[in-house]
Design a protein around this motif. Structure first.
Motif, PDB file in Angstrom:
ATOM      1  N   ILE A  59      -4.277  10.295  -9.143  1.00 14.52           N
ATOM      2  CA  ILE A  59      -3.595   9.955 -10.399  1.00 14.52           C
ATOM      3  C   ILE A  59      -2.092  10.210 -10.266  1.00 14.52           C
ATOM      4  CG2 ILE A  59      -3.302  10.711 -12.812  1.00 14.52           C
ATOM      5  CD1 ILE A  59      -6.440  11.100 -12.821  1.00 14.52           C
ATOM      6  N   LEU A  60      -1.742  11.334  -9.653  1.00 17.45           N
ATOM      7  CA  LEU A  60      -0.321  11.674  -9.475  1.00 17.45           C
ATOM      8  C   LEU A  60       0.322  10.807  -8.392  1.00 17.45           C
ATOM      9  CD1 LEU A  60       2.198  13.422  -9.941  1.00 17.45           C
ATOM     10  CD2 LEU A  60       1.233  15.099  -8.347  1.00 17.45           C
ATOM     11  N   SER A  61      -0.280  10.783  -7.202  1.00 12.57           N
ATOM     12  CA  SER A  61       0.369  10.106  -6.065  1.00 12.57           C
ATOM     13  C   SER A  61       0.485   8.603  -6.279  1.00 12.57           C
ATOM     14  CB  SER A  61      -0.369  10.410  -4.764  1.00 12.57           C
ATOM     15  OG  SER A  61      -1.676   9.860  -4.799  1.00 12.57           O
ATOM     16  N   SER A  62      -0.499   8.001  -6.978  1.00  8.53           N
ATOM     17  CA  SER A  62      -0.440   6.550  -7.198  1.00  8.53           C
ATOM     18  C   SER A  62       0.790   6.167  -8.027  1.00  8.53           C
ATOM     19  CB  SER A  62      -1.711   6.054  -7.880  1.00  8.53           C
ATOM     20  OG  SER A  62      -1.859   6.652  -9.156  1.00  8.53           O
ATOM     21  N   ARG A  63       1.272   7.096  -8.831  1.00 13.48           N
ATOM     22  CA  ARG A  63       2.462   6.837  -9.652  1.00 13.48           C
ATOM     23  C   ARG A  63       3.760   7.141  -8.889  1.00 13.48           C
ATOM     24  NH1 ARG A  63      -1.772   7.330 -12.660  1.00 13.48           N
ATOM     25  NH2 ARG A  63      -1.834   6.514 -14.787  1.00 13.48           N
ATOM     26  N   THR A  64       3.808   8.308  -8.284  1.00 15.57           N
ATOM     27  CA  THR A  64       5.055   8.723  -7.638  1.00 15.57           C
ATOM     28  C   THR A  64       5.307   7.965  -6.333  1.00 15.57           C
ATOM     29  OG1 THR A  64       3.887  10.582  -6.603  1.00 15.57           O
ATOM     30  CG2 THR A  64       5.013  11.022  -8.689  1.00 15.57           C
ATOM     31  N   GLU A  65       4.242   7.708  -5.559  1.00 19.67           N
ATOM     32  CA  GLU A  65       4.421   6.999  -4.279  1.00 19.67           C
ATOM     33  C   GLU A  65       4.825   5.543  -4.501  1.00 19.67           C
ATOM     34  OE1 GLU A  65       0.766   7.642  -2.155  1.00 19.67           O
ATOM     35  OE2 GLU A  65       1.261   9.726  -1.661  1.00 19.67           O
ATOM     36  N   ALA A  66       4.305   4.936  -5.574  1.00 21.50           N
ATOM     37  CA  ALA A  66       4.678   3.546  -5.890  1.00 21.50           C
ATOM     38  C   ALA A  66       6.183   3.447  -6.143  1.00 21.50           C
ATOM     39  CB  ALA A  66       3.896   3.067  -7.104  1.00 21.50           C
ATOM     40  N   ASN A 115       0.864  -1.174   0.000  1.00 19.26           N
ATOM     41  CA  ASN A 115       0.000   0.000   0.000  1.00 19.26           C
ATOM     42  C   ASN A 115       0.907   1.233   0.000  1.00 19.26           C
ATOM     43  OD1 ASN A 115      -1.711   2.168   0.540  1.00 19.26           O
ATOM     44  ND2 ASN A 115      -3.142   0.865   1.673  1.00 19.26           N
ATOM     45  N   PRO A 116       1.262   1.719  -1.210  1.00 23.40           N
ATOM     46  CA  PRO A 116       2.197   2.842  -1.290  1.00 23.40           C
ATOM     47  C   PRO A 116       1.727   4.079  -0.511  1.00 23.40           C
ATOM     48  CG  PRO A 116       1.969   1.816  -3.437  1.00 23.40           C
ATOM     49  CD  PRO A 116       0.936   1.195  -2.549  1.00 23.40           C
ATOM     50  N   SER A 157       2.353  17.563 -16.227  1.00 19.48           N
ATOM     51  CA  SER A 157       2.975  17.642 -14.898  1.00 19.48           C
ATOM     52  C   SER A 157       3.007  16.254 -14.243  1.00 19.48           C
ATOM     53  CB  SER A 157       2.251  18.656 -14.004  1.00 19.48           C
ATOM     54  OG  SER A 157       0.926  18.228 -13.754  1.00 19.48           O
ATOM     55  N   VAL A 158       1.961  15.438 -14.490  1.00 16.93           N
ATOM     56  CA  VAL A 158       1.935  14.076 -13.940  1.00 16.93           C
ATOM     57  C   VAL A 158       3.064  13.240 -14.536  1.00 16.93           C
ATOM     58  CG1 VAL A 158       0.645  11.879 -13.954  1.00 16.93           C
ATOM     59  CG2 VAL A 158      -0.519  14.001 -13.350  1.00 16.93           C
ATOM     60  N   VAL A 159       3.181  13.268 -15.866  1.00 15.32           N
ATOM     61  CA  VAL A 159       4.187  12.404 -16.508  1.00 15.32           C
ATOM     62  C   VAL A 159       5.605  12.859 -16.141  1.00 15.32           C
ATOM     63  CG1 VAL A 159       4.981  11.355 -18.656  1.00 15.32           C
ATOM     64  CG2 VAL A 159       2.578  11.920 -18.399  1.00 15.32           C
ATOM     65  N   LYS A 160       5.785  14.166 -16.028  1.00 11.30           N
ATOM     66  CA  LYS A 160       7.105  14.680 -15.641  1.00 11.30           C
ATOM     67  C   LYS A 160       7.493  14.186 -14.244  1.00 11.30           C
ATOM     68  CE  LYS A 160       9.669  18.759 -16.803  1.00 11.30           C
ATOM     69  NZ  LYS A 160       9.799  20.184 -16.790  1.00 11.30           N
ATOM     70  N   SER A 161       6.542  14.260 -13.314  1.00  8.89           N
ATOM     71  CA  SER A 161       6.809  13.786 -11.945  1.00  8.89           C
ATOM     72  C   SER A 161       7.011  12.277 -11.915  1.00  8.89           C
ATOM     73  CB  SER A 161       5.643  14.149 -11.017  1.00  8.89           C
ATOM     74  OG  SER A 161       5.463  15.537 -10.973  1.00  8.89           O
ATOM     75  N   TRP A 162       6.236  11.563 -12.728  1.00 12.69           N
ATOM     76  CA  TRP A 162       6.321  10.097 -12.822  1.00 12.69           C
ATOM     77  C   TRP A 162       7.725   9.696 -13.267  1.00 12.69           C
ATOM     78  CZ3 TRP A 162       2.422   7.329 -16.649  1.00 12.69           C
ATOM     79  CH2 TRP A 162       2.304   5.978 -16.319  1.00 12.69           C
ATOM     80  N   GLU A 163       8.178  10.293 -14.367  1.00 13.99           N
ATOM     81  CA  GLU A 163       9.527   9.971 -14.859  1.00 13.99           C
ATOM     82  C   GLU A 163      10.593  10.472 -13.884  1.00 13.99           C
ATOM     83  OE1 GLU A 163      10.169  11.090 -18.945  1.00 13.99           O
ATOM     84  OE2 GLU A 163       8.549   9.791 -19.679  1.00 13.99           O
ATOM     85  N   GLY A 164      10.320  11.610 -13.239  1.00 15.19           N
ATOM     86  CA  GLY A 164      11.270  12.143 -12.249  1.00 15.19           C
ATOM     87  C   GLY A 164      11.465  11.178 -11.085  1.00 15.19           C
ATOM     88  N   SER A 165      10.418  10.423 -10.755  1.00 12.53           N
ATOM     89  CA  SER A 165      10.496   9.465  -9.639  1.00 12.53           C
ATOM     90  C   SER A 165      11.372   8.259  -9.968  1.00 12.53           C
ATOM     91  CB  SER A 165       9.089   8.982  -9.260  1.00 12.53           C
ATOM     92  OG  SER A 165       8.295  10.065  -8.868  1.00 12.53           O
ATOM     93  N   LEU A 166      11.739   8.106 -11.236  1.00 12.52           N
ATOM     94  CA  LEU A 166      12.651   7.020 -11.630  1.00 12.52           C
ATOM     95  C   LEU A 166      14.117   7.382 -11.371  1.00 12.52           C
ATOM     96  CD1 LEU A 166      11.462   5.644 -15.105  1.00 12.52           C
ATOM     97  CD2 LEU A 166      11.727   4.335 -12.989  1.00 12.52           C
ATOM     98  N   LYS A 167      14.407   8.690 -11.416  1.00 10.47           N
ATOM     99  CA  LYS A 167      15.821   9.125 -11.349  1.00 10.47           C
ATOM    100  C   LYS A 167      16.573   8.645 -10.099  1.00 10.47           C
ATOM    101  CE  LYS A 167      15.860  12.915 -14.621  1.00 10.47           C
ATOM    102  NZ  LYS A 167      14.471  13.266 -14.950  1.00 10.47           N
ATOM    103  N   PRO A 168      15.955   8.664  -8.893  1.00  8.42           N
ATOM    104  CA  PRO A 168      16.715   8.233  -7.704  1.00  8.42           C
ATOM    105  C   PRO A 168      17.247   6.802  -7.772  1.00  8.42           C
ATOM    106  CG  PRO A 168      14.712   9.408  -7.050  1.00  8.42           C
ATOM    107  CD  PRO A 168      14.621   9.201  -8.522  1.00  8.42           C
ATOM    108  N   PHE A 169      16.634   5.934  -8.595  1.00  7.70           N
ATOM    109  CA  PHE A 169      17.117   4.555  -8.707  1.00  7.70           C
ATOM    110  C   PHE A 169      18.543   4.512  -9.265  1.00  7.70           C
ATOM    111  CE2 PHE A 169      12.561   3.963  -8.560  1.00  7.70           C
ATOM    112  CZ  PHE A 169      12.389   2.784  -7.866  1.00  7.70           C
TER     113      PHE A 169
END
Length: 303
Positions: free
Chosen positions: A88-95, A51-52, A144-156
């Protein structure tokens, strides 16, 4: 038993098709679900709870996993109320944040994460032809959603995990997604193009999208790739081709923009925005589409 993959969003349209292919190819699939009722446990297919939103995950899901296929995210095809937009935003970034923190904390040996993204990152345009190098964006909700979504990949990347983002277009499937919604009115003689009808729609057959994910996995590709067929079409052509295959006339005028505004509110952007998107990068990497043109793709799905 083959390599173990961890899949999020495994019960969605793309996720279900991807799981089926992974199992057919001999992979073992671990999948994460927010619904305990959806958890199964078989030799090569096992569900784990997460449960992200609450930062909760069964870390046993990472056992033996080197590659994650991330499809988590609530549907954008819902009315864009403030609460739904936040989801829509948090379900992507929090996951992605939860996957990242779990790998970092427990030092799991994940080597690659392949994540869904969307062509919604490209601004609405009737004239531009977008490739992955395009940098500009605007302040619209989808971008803005897709930008944040892809941005959440960078820390990996700081954990030495390869990252791949697949910018997916309109997924054409017989039973779910956009195609049945467009087919319904046409079958019942109420079909019509939406808005001006000249907006570009970049599409992909579900089978090609699944094959594209598997190609990226097996070729260990990293970076950003457009996951669309090479020949986008305008909305009018899409509607006409579906009508032709269904053998139905199109007699009604286009659905005007103000009517879509009344029906869908801000979400009308999904139907009206124009993104003509280029598939050359994934083709140059060696991927071969089975469905290059829309008509054979529709014939396969509708027939």
């Amino acid at each position: 038993m083959g390599q173990t993959l961890l899949i999020t969003g495994a019960t969605g349209l793309v996720g279900k098709a991807l799981v089926k292919q992974c199992l057919a190819d001999g992979y073992t699939v671990h999948y994460l679900t927010t619904r305990k009722s959806k958890m199964e446990s078989q030799t090569n297919y096992k569900g784990f709870y997460w449960n992200p939103q609450e930062d909760t995950i069964d870390v046993a899901c990472f056992e033996g996993v080197e590659v994650i296929l991330n499809l988590a995210g609530s549907s954008i095809a819902q009315r864009w109320s403030n609460a739904n937009k936040a989801s829509i935003l948090s379900s992507r970034t929090e996951a992605l944040a939860l996957l990242h923190s779990s790998i970092e904390t427990h030092k799991f040996t994940v080597k690659h994460i392949i994540s869904a993204s969307a062509i919604g990152i490209y601004p609405d345009s009737k004239t531009r032809y977008y490739d992955e190098k395009f940098q500009g964006t605007d302040a619209s909700f989808l971008r803005s959603v897709v930008k944040s979504w892809e941005g959440s990949l960078k820390p990996f990347q700081s954990l030495d995990v390869k990252t791949t983002a697949l910018r997916i277009g309109i997924v054409l499937d017989t039973h779910e997604g956009a195609l049945p919604k467009i087919m319904g009115p046409i079958k019942n003689y109420f079909g019509a193009a939406l808005g001006s009808g000249d907006q570009w729609q970049s599409w992909i057959h579900i089978d090609d999208l699944v094959r594209l994910f598997m190609f990226v996995l097996e070729s260990k590709l990293e970076g950003v790739y457009n996951a669309v067929a090479p020949n986008p079409v305008q909305q009018t052509e899409l509607t006409k081709l579906i009508a032709k295959i269904l053998q139905r006339p199109l007699v009604l005028p286009n659905v005007p923009e103000f009517a879509l505004q009344l029906m869908l509110g801000e979400m009308r952007a999904i139907a009206l925005e124009s993104q003509r998107v280029c598939a050359a990068k994934i083709q140059e990497a060696g991927f071969k589409f089975n469905y290059l043109e829309l008509e054979p793709a529709l014939e396969d799905l509708i027939a």
